[in-house]
Design a protein around this motif. Structure first.
Motif, mmCIF file in Angstrom:
data_model
loop_
_atom_site.group_PDB
_atom_site.id
_atom_site.type_symbol
_atom_site.label_atom_id
_atom_site.label_comp_id
_atom_site.label_asym_id
_atom_site.label_seq_id
_atom_site.Cartn_x
_atom_site.Cartn_y
_atom_site.Cartn_z
ATOM 1 N N HIS A 91 56.919 22.769 47.407
ATOM 2 C CA HIS A 91 57.936 23.613 46.762
ATOM 3 C C HIS A 91 57.850 23.521 45.240
ATOM 4 N N THR A 111 65.993 17.130 49.050
ATOM 5 C CA THR A 111 65.588 16.816 47.678
ATOM 6 C C THR A 111 65.812 18.047 46.794
ATOM 7 N N PHE A 119 55.467 17.195 50.402
ATOM 8 C CA PHE A 119 55.669 16.160 51.408
ATOM 9 C C PHE A 119 54.333 15.621 51.908
ATOM 10 N N HIS A 134 57.776 19.495 44.128
ATOM 11 C CA HIS A 134 57.552 18.340 44.997
ATOM 12 C C HIS A 134 56.801 18.801 46.245
ATOM 13 N N ASP A 181 65.931 20.557 52.127
ATOM 14 C CA ASP A 181 65.013 19.494 52.554
ATOM 15 C C ASP A 181 65.423 18.124 52.032
ATOM 16 N N HIS A 225 67.838 23.227 48.610
ATOM 17 C CA HIS A 225 67.170 24.207 49.468
ATOM 18 C C HIS A 225 66.871 23.652 50.850
HETATM 19 ZN ZN ZN Z 1 61.784 21.183 48.604
#
Ligand code: ZN
Ligand code: ZN
Length: 321
Positions: A250, A229, A242, A240, A227, A225
């Motif tokens: 997300h 990861t 950030f 996850h 990013d 998606h």
């Molecule tokens: Zn993500």
């Protein structure tokens, strides 16, 4: 003797049963999306140890690499780089497994014993346990010759929100078609999860509309998606987030999310409390009673902060001497 009407009904009953039976055989897209898939299947690797070559061992190497364990060996040789995706159980893999075992309070045998495989197969957070510099907030670091911090549970460099940002706004960035969780549910779950953290630090969190400025962005996503990861489908990784001051959180939309939660569901509030910990700057801990412990299984509700979580966040924001 059967009456004509009785024959008429029995013929139709047989017909109806036949149709129901045939419909049951057809794939149901709504149900099949939510059926739990088998977790990372590693059972056949049980008992593997250094020196062996075991089909499928590369899955363990990939798993450990994904969660930062490739960073425990500072200067990896060309030999090991060449073997990082094969099925050879070499000494680098043994070191990585020992680091994982220390982090999860398991006996550091360096082999793939039952307890280690069971731990790896539990669903978990997608944030790595060890950063790219080989630093970890988990137990392994204590046995690591002091390469990094020992007791602190912060992202590398202690990233945190500045005092001018103690009033944080958040908004939802979800394509509603991705998930069975409706807006009202998500909004109330997140409000409770933010309140859990706001009870122990001088922060305020406020939801704002989708077009307003926000510091924190919360949404469901699937697969890759954008990013860096990607999510992996049902189970394994459920979410996850950030580090400060990025603000993205997300959830993997393919999980069977619940607010109850039933035994086959991931508890949305538990995971939200965990991920807000990352949003605030906390890393993972080896303390199994803490919300910031990386593995949270199906049907488990752990919505209250543990003493380790509270100590961590208060220390990070200078509330403890
Ligand atoms: Zn993500
Ligand atoms: Zn996490």
């Amino acid at each position: 003797m059967k009456s004509p009407i009785y024959s008429f009904f029995s013929f139709h009953l047989v017909f109806v049963f036949l149709i129901v039976f045939l419909l049951a055989l057809l794939p149901n897209p709504t149900l099949s999306r939510k059926e739990p898939q088998p977790a990372l299947s590693l059972k056949h690797l049980e008992g593997s140890r250094k020196g062996q070559t075991v089909k499928g061992l590369h899955e363990i190497k990939n798993y450990l690499k994904r969660f930062g364990y490739a960073n425990v060996v500072a200067n990896i040789s060309n030999y090991h780089l060449a073997h990082e995706n094969d099925d050879k159980f070499d000494d680098v893999l043994e070191i990585e497994i020992k680091a994982y075992q220390l982090n999860y309070n398991l006996e550091a045998t360096g082999m793939l014993d039952t307890q280690t495989l069971q731990q790896m197969m539990l669903p978990r957070c997608g944030v790595p346990d060890i950063d790219t510099n080989g630093k970890s907030s988990m137990k392994w670091n204590r046995y690591n010759g002091g390469r990094g911090n020992v007791n602190f549970k912060f992202f590398n460099g202690k990233r945190k929100w500045p005092p001018s940002k103690y009033n944080l706004t958040y908004k939802f960035t979800t394509d509603g078609s991705l998930t069975n969780i409706d807006y009202e549910t998500l909004s109330s779950v997140c409000a409770r999860a933010f309140a859990t953290w706001a009870a122990v630090i001088p922060f305020q969190f406020k939801e704002v509309g989708v077009v307003e400025h926000a510091d924190i962005f919360i949404g469901f996503r699937t697969g890759d998606h954008g990013d860096g990861t990607p999510f992996d489908g049902p189970l394994n990784v459920w979410a996850h987030a950030f580090e400060p001051t990025d603000g993205r959180l997300h959830y993997d939309a393919t999980e069977n999310w619940g607010t109850g939660p039933a035994s086959d569901e991931i508890d949305l509030e538990t995971i939200t409390v965990h991920e807000i910990g990352h949003i605030l700057g906390l890393e993972h801990t080896s303390d199994g009673s803490a919300v910031m412990f990386p593995h949270i299984g199906l049907g488990v509700a752990k919505r209250q902060l543990g003493s380790d979580d509270i100590m961590g966040v208060k220390t990070l924001y200078g509330l403890i001497g």
